[in-house]
Design a protein around this motif. Structure first.
Motif, PDB file in Angstrom:
ATOM      1  N   ASN A   1       0.798  -1.228   0.000  1.00 62.00           N
ATOM      2  CA  ASN A   1       0.000   0.000   0.000  1.00 62.00           C
ATOM      3  C   ASN A   1       0.829   1.276   0.000  1.00 62.00           C
TER       4      ASN A   1
ATOM      5  N   GLU B   1       0.486   5.221   9.407  1.00 65.37           N
ATOM      6  CA  GLU B   1      -0.186   6.134   8.476  1.00 65.37           C
ATOM      7  C   GLU B   1      -1.539   5.587   8.043  1.00 65.37           C
ATOM      8  N   ILE B   2      -1.627   4.272   7.839  1.00 62.65           N
ATOM      9  CA  ILE B   2      -2.910   3.661   7.462  1.00 62.65           C
ATOM     10  C   ILE B   2      -3.938   3.881   8.563  1.00 62.65           C
TER      11      ILE B   2
ATOM     12  N   ILE C   1      -4.871   7.741   8.685  1.00 63.76           N
ATOM     13  CA  ILE C   1      -5.614   8.277   7.540  1.00 63.76           C
ATOM     14  C   ILE C   1      -6.942   7.559   7.329  1.00 63.76           C
ATOM     15  N   TYR C   2      -6.912   6.227   7.426  1.00 62.37           N
ATOM     16  CA  TYR C   2      -8.088   5.442   7.045  1.00 62.37           C
ATOM     17  C   TYR C   2      -8.788   4.753   8.212  1.00 62.37           C
ATOM     18  N   GLY C   3      -8.123   4.598   9.345  1.00 60.53           N
ATOM     19  CA  GLY C   3      -8.755   3.986  10.505  1.00 60.53           C
ATOM     20  C   GLY C   3      -8.536   2.489  10.598  1.00 60.53           C
TER      21      GLY C   3
ATOM     22  N   GLU D   1     -10.687  -0.047  10.662  1.00 63.92           N
ATOM     23  CA  GLU D   1     -11.463  -0.932   9.793  1.00 63.92           C
ATOM     24  C   GLU D   1     -10.743  -1.184   8.470  1.00 63.92           C
ATOM     25  N   THR D   2     -10.183  -0.113   7.878  1.00 58.56           N
ATOM     26  CA  THR D   2      -9.454  -0.267   6.620  1.00 58.56           C
ATOM     27  C   THR D   2      -8.198  -1.092   6.815  1.00 58.56           C
ATOM     28  N   TYR D   3      -7.491  -0.853   7.924  1.00 60.60           N
ATOM     29  CA  TYR D   3      -6.295  -1.639   8.198  1.00 60.60           C
ATOM     30  C   TYR D   3      -6.635  -3.127   8.289  1.00 60.60           C
TER      31      TYR D   3
END
Length: 315
Positions: free
Chosen positions: A172, A178-179, A182-184, A186-188
């Motif tokens: 990614n 950073e993941i 930026i995305y939280g 759930e996305t991780y």
């Protein structure tokens, strides 16, 4: 409590039913609070973080976890979304079997042929299992020694060593920190599951070091258990703290010095909530009061014993 029409209960109802209903409701709120607290701890979320993510006050979350007062279904839904869990798992009338979330999620995504195959297996006509896999996964809290011991094991076995978080970062182009930022979470977790699926399909023997929270996602963890010989590296909370501080002192990548005031209490809470999940591993190695060399020797012997004579060099 008002009924669905907002009217008061019938005067014809026996007086003995009222305290029984009250006791049942109090018990429900207590169980609900315990589930919220456990799910939050499994995900290593503090009340402050859950408060910020859900938009609810820490005071409300504390009352919810303490089983105090009535609960708004809308606010409870916000808590569930913030933790990335299903609302029905919080308010279920009875405790589900440990594997039920996995079965439910897989059935929702299954096609007609997959459902038919599942029915065949559940009926008792399942095909016999395959032989030992030349894939080992190490699980445990941060500071358990997964990376250190994983590298040693891979070198001794002549296998490939992989860190799941490094795979996620490579695929990614972002660090794990950073993941999350930026995305939280759930996305991780979604990226984590995708990376694990790719690794499970990669040919060749492998030693995999996972993130400590992988056990919090039922489908991802079930994939790990079914694709790898999984070993839980167990340690006392004090040892986890000590090792993480050593990592931070050495300036290792993404190592962060834990808050000395709260770290031990948080580690204990997370470990207690995750222990039943970690215990689903095929094997457990207690690293308490053992040197790296001693634990590495025990781990190597364990894997060689599991695989038999075809252990080394991917034979």
């Amino acid at each position: 409590m008002p009924n669905r029409t907002g009217s008061r209960p019938s005067a014809d109802a026996p007086e003995a039913d009222e305290p029984e209903a009250g006791d049942a409701e109090a018990e429900f709120l207590t169980v609900l609070g315990q589930r919220v607290r456990t799910m939050r701890a499994v995900r290593a979320m503090s009340r402050k973080v859950l408060s910020q993510t859900s938009g609810l006050s820490e005071r409300y979350i504390a009352q919810l976890e303490g089983g105090q007062g009535n609960v708004s279904i809308i606010l409870l839904r916000r808590v569930a979304i913030a933790m990335g869990v299903r609302l029905e798992d919080l308010i279920a009338a009875v405790e589900s079997p440990p594997d039920w979330p996995v079965v439910r999620d897989l059935l929702e995504k299954a096609g007609a042929e997959q459902i038919s195959e599942a029915k065949r297996i559940l009926s008792g006509a399942a095909a016999p299992g395959e032989g030992p896999t030349q894939r080992v996964a190490l699980i445990g809290l941060r500071g358990a020694g997964k990376s250190t011991l994983g590298r040693i094991l891979a070198e001794r076995m002549g296998w490939t060593f992989v860190e799941l978080n490094r795979e996620i970062e490579r695929e990614n182009g972002l660090s794990v920190a950073e993941i999350f930022a930026i995305y939280g979470q759930e996305t991780y977790r979604r990226l984590e599951q995708g990376a694990l699926r790719q690794l499970a399909e990669r040919p060749g023997p492998m030693v995999l070091a996972t993130g400590g929270g992988i056990v919090a996602e039922p489908v991802t963890y079930d994939l790990l258990l079914s694709s790898f010989f999984t070993v839980w590296l167990k340690a006392r909370p004090e040892e986890h703290i000590h090792r993480v501080r050593e990592q931070a002192a050495k300036g290792l990548a993404q190592a962060r010095m834990p808050d000395s005031d709260n770290a031990l209490r948080e580690i204990r809470a997370v470990l207690m909530s995750r222990e039943p999940l970690y215990a689903r591993a095929r094997a457990v190695i207690d690293t308490a009061d053992h040197t790296v060399a001693e634990t590495a020797g025990e781990l190597t012997g364990l894997v060689e014993g599991y695989l038999g004579g075809n252990a080394r060099r991917g034979i």
